[in-house]
Design a protein around this motif. Structure first.
Motif, PDB file in Angstrom:
ATOM      1  N   ALA C 222       0.744  -1.133  -0.065  1.00  0.00           N
ATOM      2  CA  ALA C 222      -0.074   0.068   0.185  1.00  0.00           C
ATOM      3  C   ALA C 222       0.815   1.257  -0.180  1.00  0.00           C
ATOM      4  CB  ALA C 222      -1.033   0.001   1.193  1.00  0.00           C
ATOM      5  N   ARG C 223       1.863   1.350   0.739  1.00  0.00           N
ATOM      6  CA  ARG C 223       2.668   2.353   0.967  1.00  0.00           C
ATOM      7  C   ARG C 223       3.513   2.714  -0.704  1.00  0.00           C
ATOM      8  NH1 ARG C 223       5.683   1.303   5.625  1.00  0.00           N
ATOM      9  NH2 ARG C 223       3.898   2.448   6.705  1.00  0.00           N
ATOM     10  N   LEU C 224       3.929   1.423  -0.969  1.00  0.00           N
ATOM     11  CA  LEU C 224       4.745   1.539  -2.435  1.00  0.00           C
ATOM     12  C   LEU C 224       3.800   2.080  -3.594  1.00  0.00           C
ATOM     13  CD1 LEU C 224       7.325  -1.340  -1.883  1.00  0.00           C
ATOM     14  CD2 LEU C 224       7.778   1.313  -1.747  1.00  0.00           C
ATOM     15  N   MET C 225       2.571   1.700  -3.284  1.00  0.00           N
ATOM     16  CA  MET C 225       1.428   1.842  -4.017  1.00  0.00           C
ATOM     17  C   MET C 225       1.065   3.518  -4.001  1.00  0.00           C
ATOM     18  SD  MET C 225      -1.018  -1.194  -4.187  1.00  0.00           S
ATOM     19  CE  MET C 225      -2.299  -1.322  -5.409  1.00  0.00           C
ATOM     20  N   GLY C 226       1.829   4.101  -3.202  1.00  0.00           N
ATOM     21  CA  GLY C 226       1.428   5.692  -3.010  1.00  0.00           C
ATOM     22  C   GLY C 226       0.240   5.939  -2.267  1.00  0.00           C
ATOM     23  N   LEU C 227      -0.308   4.912  -1.737  1.00  0.00           N
ATOM     24  CA  LEU C 227      -1.555   5.275  -1.004  1.00  0.00           C
ATOM     25  C   LEU C 227      -1.307   6.085   0.380  1.00  0.00           C
ATOM     26  CD1 LEU C 227      -3.381   1.966  -1.341  1.00  0.00           C
ATOM     27  CD2 LEU C 227      -3.867   3.914  -2.585  1.00  0.00           C
TER      28      LEU C 227
END
Lengths: 526, 344, 339
Positions: C222-227
């Motif tokens: 989720a973090r790497l997806m920019g959320l």
């Protein structure tokens, strides 16, 4: 989106003119420091629109640090990052994404509990009156997937798809945010040939649309097949930027490892192992129709003392699964295993250990090293496990064993009290080898022992395997690198699609092509 | 060792807290730190702390081992209640509650029941593969109901001299409860550090799959620590019920699991598993017990203890939190560069 | 050169659509199905054994008597979906109740008191969120600290039980809407149902809600997806805290008093309801409506034990424990089979 010569033929390097245009990303003099260590020291990187740029370097050269510095995961201590002519510092991947820089990581970083559509569109869902419009979102996702020639149901759960498809979904997600720079960090390491082709088709398509692609891969062939330009790093410093077409492979390797070619040639030309006269010796391990449903189909395999048996096959062909059955890491549900002539059931790794069989897993971090324990504790762990918890190995004996293997395998730092997790990959591998050798095994199962470690350590491990076999140990050697398998093995078992399809006796006339043919034919005419 | 190195020691802040509490109590009530001999027994604040901390220490010791394997055991309070209920209802039902044999038999029965719960918890965690917090939540919820079932919903009280000795007796001038806790502490230390059990527990806690492939009986080890934890909680239950000579199923060991976890965390063992410190847990238990005691001495209402516990938890957690540690480390680094680990 | 990129050997087509047959229930709904089955069985057994069991009055009472638990379970669902846990809710319920009682006795009007005691929960949730997110303290410990904090504050505010005589609260506690045969609802019940409805929409139809699920699936991804992981994680605890504050208010209306020892162990009931309602404690899978069903199951257990008459009250705990066991083991088997 920046326009670019859309007529670049698929596999031709970009036109020289590319570098005349301003780069979409220019990193200059990047320095990143971790406690006590300079991970990057004054490194430059330029990415041009419509180009595939390969980032090359051995493990620990600083490739992933550079990527993380660009995307704001690490903060830089010196240097500038210029995106589209403006100096930028990103605080994290989210911000980098807003600026059009998307990253697709080696391990697919998506949420497999959600649908494909959500994974593609998360954060960019179509909304109506502030609420997510799922129908429209799915439709949009389908459009994006179609643009990459992916025909999958957007409503299906991500976990129901293969890793390769998930990888492509991740790239699709990168495209949703209208990325002008796509970073592919080791995207092919878990893909098979067709899947790599699919991926490359997508990459070429992106390139033709003017996207700048940063490609990181260990596979030289792939780098030469897809990239236009490359930047080589070594030990956190910049070696140089080259046009792929201008840099022969040998030179590239030399630049990456910074070693004279002699060492390499020495490695390449080591004599092949040929089966010695075996006499009356019985195999140490004999698998007869051994198999496990959904893991590997029943196979026969004999491994004799003093013999190296290589396992060749593509990733996912069942190499690891075969080794795990021989170690009792997975239980066989059919067939028979004889150890030293005795029929044996291996229920757990312990029972294999008791029969002097050891297995070094391909995933060093998750299934090998106990990161927070010291080198000493890691090395004696196998011995200790065998003795049981009650009889602790006396300190002096532990010290002796550890000193012996630290010396023999050249583990650096040569400090038994160092925390194992802090060692480099090659040294961790050696610690693992030491753990297994300390138990004085008769059969050594090595799964990718040389993956992701530098060339020097690789050569040492290869030499060690040959020596151990000469001393009478039976070895099963698994590697994705056919040359390595051919160089070390007396016999080669070939696998495909979770099935053992044939066996080759090594000799001077056996080449990688023979193995490849066998894999390709599926063993029908072998 | 210079001052900086001492300040960096894992137990520095917990020990500072302990000392501050003791000093504050002594300032308020100068007699607090005095130890006197009365009837051949030692009396005084410090002895009282030792005696009172025995219950918490026992539970926290078991909890330390469980936490080291990446687990948690929420059922300890319920196990204490059940142990007291089983032992006391058996003693109460016997014709001769004062006989040593009755007491021993009752305690053995209770221990057997506790071990059964430990086996059950361990089975769920190690074999079925349920998260520890959920697996032990089951007994945390149902355990007190079971204890009530055993005592028939009553608070069972008994008069039994041998049983009373557990909490209130003295031996060689020292409280028996403290001696029991010390004995168990020593035994646990020997068991984990003189054998390989400690390092195997740590290796399972750090990397379970690698440990299994290294031939470690991960499953058995995880199973074992839950059994040990239940056994220690059972002994703690004896002390607790002996203290009031009653089995109070509702209140015996209420919230002790939280205090125990707190003691473990204060002692520097990470909730993420791996390296553990029994000495740390000892210090942690002493800090919490002293806190409770000091507050009464300082004239603060007893029920406000939890407010202070909250402050201690928050302070300790903040000091141990990765963010703060990182900040402190980078401040030190500026002072003197030391090579530390290299991220891969 | 590596074998992994030699000649093509496998037929292409790994990426073709893998459609699951229509008749098969989506794996995500399987745990909730279990809850529904349990519920049906309990209703059938209760209906066949006791008269007046399957009546509107009994069912309405389950909702009315557990409206605060419904609200708590909703908040807990958000937290558990992200893979966290909130142990502070029981103490926050008590704190919210104590503060409302204290404010009423000190002459504050309901118009001020009611928002304040809900906001107290919000504030505690915010503190927890900051501890969890900024200082990377495990949710377990952070909410434990919040629990101690709230209980300590309770004592400072109301060492003894304070009765609430405020006319608004009294009115709220006495109002009944509904038919004469007992199918009634209280304002508290309406509030609880409203909370459920809002939570349902938020979880399923907003980006925030989808991010909650994404974090539960994989926080790193989720973090790497920019959320917005940070914001979402903090907000989840704020929601849970707010729900606990509101739950405290409902409980104060229910009991018409504020007492520092109310809600001891209530967090366990809330967690049990969420788990029995089919939410995986590892996060990423579950539904807020399932949690409501979980509360109903808990309420039914209590009702059946009351109807039975011969069973002592502690059987409630034992049965809940047994149900938890069954559900947890079933969830585990489901996860194993899905692999």
């Amino acid at each position: 989106m920046t326009t670019s010569p859309s007529a670049i033929p698929a596999d031709q390097p970009a036109q020289p003119a590319a570098s005349d245009r301003p780069p979409v990303v220019a990193m200059t003099g990047i320095t990143v420091t971790f406690p006590g260590v300079k991970a990057l020291d004054g490194v430059d990187l330029r990415l041009f629109p419509g180009e595939v740029h390969a980032l090359m370097g051995e493990n620990g050269a600083g490739k992933s640090t550079l990527i993380k510095a660009l995307t704001g995961v690490y903060s830089i201590d010196a240097g500038t990052i210029v995106v589209d002519g403006t100096e930028r510092t990103f605080t994290g991947p989210a911000q980098a994404q807003l600026a059009g820089i998307s990253t697709v990581y080696q391990e697919v970083n998506l949420c497999d509990n959600l649908s494909v559509a959500e994974n593609v569109m998360l954060g960019h869902e179509v909304r109506r009156a502030g609420l997510v419009d799922f129908r429209a979102t799915r439709r949009a996702a389908r459009e994006h997937l179609k643009a990459l020639n992916l025909d999958i149901d957007p409503a299906s759960t991500l976990s129901s798809h293969s890793l390769a498809v998930q990888q492509l979904v991740a790239i699709c997600r990168a495209m949703v945010v209208d990325a002008r720079v796509v970073i592919l960090d080791e995207p092919t390491s878990s893909l098979d040939v067709d899947e790599v082709e699919r991926l490359f088709a997508v990459v070429r398509d992106l390139r033709s649309r003017g996207v700048a692609i940063l490609f990181v891969s260990h596979f030289l062939e792939q780098v030469y097949a897809i990239s236009d330009r490359m930047t080589v790093l070594r030990n956190g410093t910049l070696v140089g930027e080259y046009r792929t077409a201008d840099l022969p492979r040998v030179e590239l390797v030399q630049k990456m490892i910074g070693r004279s070619l002699e060492v390499l040639e020495q490695l390449e030309e080591a004599p092949k192992r040929v089966v010695a006269e075996r006499g009356d010796v019985q195999p140490y391990v004999q698998a007869i129709g051994l198999g496990r449903k959904g893991s590997i189909e029943p196979f026969d395999l004999d491994v004799y003392p003093g013999e190296v048996v290589g396992l060749a096959g593509l990733l996912g062909s069942g190499r690891t699964e075969l080794a795990r059955l021989l170690y009792g890491a997975d239980r066989s549900d059919v067939g028979e295993l004889r150890v030293d002539g005795q029929p044996t059931k291996l229920r757990t790794p312990r029972s294999a250990l008791a029969r002097r069989i050891v297995y070094s897993s391909e995933s060093r971090k998750t299934e090998g090293i106990i990161g927070d324990l010291t080198v000493r504790e890691n090395i004696v762990l196998g011995l200790q496990a065998e003795r049981g918890w009650l009889r602790r190995i006396p300190q002096r004996k532990a010290d002796e064993v550890v000193a012996q293997y630290v010396e023999q395998l050249g583990i650096r730092p040569a400090n038994p009290d160092a925390i194992a997790g802090n060692l480099s990959g090659g040294n961790q591998q050696k610690v693992l080898l030491a753990r297994w050798l300390a138990t004085q095994p008769k059969l050594l199962l090595l799964d990718e022992p040389t993956r992701g470690i530098d060339v020097g350590a690789k050569a040492e491990i290869q030499r060690l395997v040959a020596e151990l076999a000469e001393q009478g140990m039976a070895v099963v050697f698994i590697s994705a690198e056919l040359e390595e398998v051919l160089r070390l093995s007396h016999r080669i078992a070939v696998l495909r699609d979770r099935r053992k399809i044939g066996e080759l006796t090594n000799g001077d006339d056996v080449t990688t092509d023979d193995v490849v043919d066998l894999i390709a034919s599926g063993g029908q005419d072998a | 060792m210079n001052l900086g190195a001492i300040a960096r020691h894992r137990l520095f802040w917990p020990l500072v807290a302990l000392v501050v509490l003791l000093v504050a109590s002594a300032l308020k009530s100068p007699a607090f730190l005095e130890v006197t001999v009365r009837d051949g027994h030692l009396f005084g604040g410090p002895v009282d702390i030792l005696r009172r901390s025995s219950v918490l220490l026992l539970v926290a010791l078991g909890m330390t081992l469980v936490i080291a394997t990446r687990g948690i055991d929420l059922s300890v309070g319920a196990v204490m209640a059940i142990a007291g209920a089983v032992a006391l209802s058996q003693i109460a039902a016997s014709p001769d509650p004062g006989a040593l044999s009755t007491v021993l038999l009752a305690m053995l029965t209770a221990l057997a029941v506790a071990l059964g719960i430990g086996v059950f918890n361990g089975f769920l965690v190690a074999v079925v593969g349920i998260q520890p917090i959920v697996a032990t939540l089951i007994f945390m919820t149902a355990g007190r109901g079971i204890a009530m079932l055993i005592t028939g919903g009553q608070i069972t009280t008994v008069t039994s001299a041998p049983y009373k000795t557990i909490a209130s007796g003295y031996w060689l001038g020292l409280p028996v409860a403290a001696l029991i806790a010390a004995l168990i502490f020593g035994a646990t230390a020997l068991l984990t550090r003189r054998t390989a059990l400690g390092v195997l527990i740590e290796s399972v806690g750090i990397n379970p799959s690698a440990s299994r492939l290294a031939g470690v009986r991960a499953r058995t080890i995880i199973w074992t620590v839950y059994v040990i934890c239940a056994a220690f909680a059972c002994i703690a239950g004896f002390i607790k019920s002996s203290d009031i000579m009653a089995a109070d199923s509702n209140n015996a060991g209420l919230f002790i699991e939280l205090d125990a976890i707190l003691a473990v965390v204060i002692g520097g063992t990470s909730l993420a598993g791996g390296k553990f410190s029994l000495t740390g847990t000892l210090v942690g238990s002493l800090v919490i017990t002293t806190l409770t005691l000091s507050i009464t001495i300082l004239g603060i209402p007893v029920n406000a203890v939890s407010l202070f516990k909250a402050l201690v938890v928050i302070a300790v957690c903040l000091l141990q939190s990765p963010v703060v540690q990182h900040r402190m480390r980078s401040r030190r680094r500026r002072a003197a560069p030391v090579p530390v680990e290299v991220p891969a | 050169m590596a074998t992994d990129q030699l000649t093509p050997t496998r037929p292409a087509g790994t990426a073709t659509a893998q459609k699951t047959p229509r008749w098969r229930l989506d794996a995500r709904y399987q745990p909730v199905l279990g809850t529904v089955v349990v519920l049906a069985v309990m209703l059938a057994v209760g209906g066949s054994r006791y008269e007046n069991f399957l009546t509107g009055r009994v069912m309405a009472n389950i909702l009315i008597n557990n409206s605060f638990l419904v609200v708590l379970a909703v908040g807990m669902t958000f937290v558990i979906l992200t893979g966290g846990i909130d142990l502070s809710v029981g103490a926050v319920v008590a704190l919210s109740g104590c503060i409302s009682a204290w404010m009423f006795t000190h002459g504050w009007s309901a118009g001020i008191t009611i928002p304040v005691c809900v906001l107290v929960g919000t504030l505690i949730g915010l503190i927890v969120g900051v501890m969890v997110h900024v200082f990377e303290i495990q949710p377990f410990i952070a909410t434990l600290a919040a629990m101690f904090l709230a209980r300590g504050l309770c004592y400072l505010v109301a060492p003894e039980s304070i009765p609430i005589t405020d006319p608004t609260i009294v009115k709220l506690s006495q109002t009944r809407w509904g038919t004469d045969d007992g199918l009634v609802i209280t304002p508290s019940g309406v509030i609880a149902l409203a909370v459920v409805a809002v939570a349902f929409v938020v979880l399923h139809y907003t980006r925030f809600g989808r991010t909650v699920y994404a974090i539960g699936g994989s926080e790193q991804s989720a973090r790497l997806m920019g959320l917005p992981v940070a914001r979402t994680k903090v907000l989840v605890y704020v929601i849970s805290g707010t729900c606990a504050g509101l739950g405290g208010l409902l409980f104060a209306i229910f009991s018409r008093s504020g007492y520092s020892l109310t809600g001891v162990g209530m967090e366990l009931d809330a967690i049990a309801a969420v788990v029995i309602g089919g939410t995986l404690l590892t996060g990423g899978s579950g539904f807020v409506l399932g949690s409501v069903l979980g509360v109903v199951v808990l309420g039914l257990i209590q009702t059946i034990i009351t109807f039975q008459g011969t069973l002592s009250s502690w059987w409630t705990k034992i049965v809940i424990g047994a149900l938890l066991l069954v559900f947890v083991v079933l969830q585990r088997l489901l996860v194993l089979r899905r692999r």
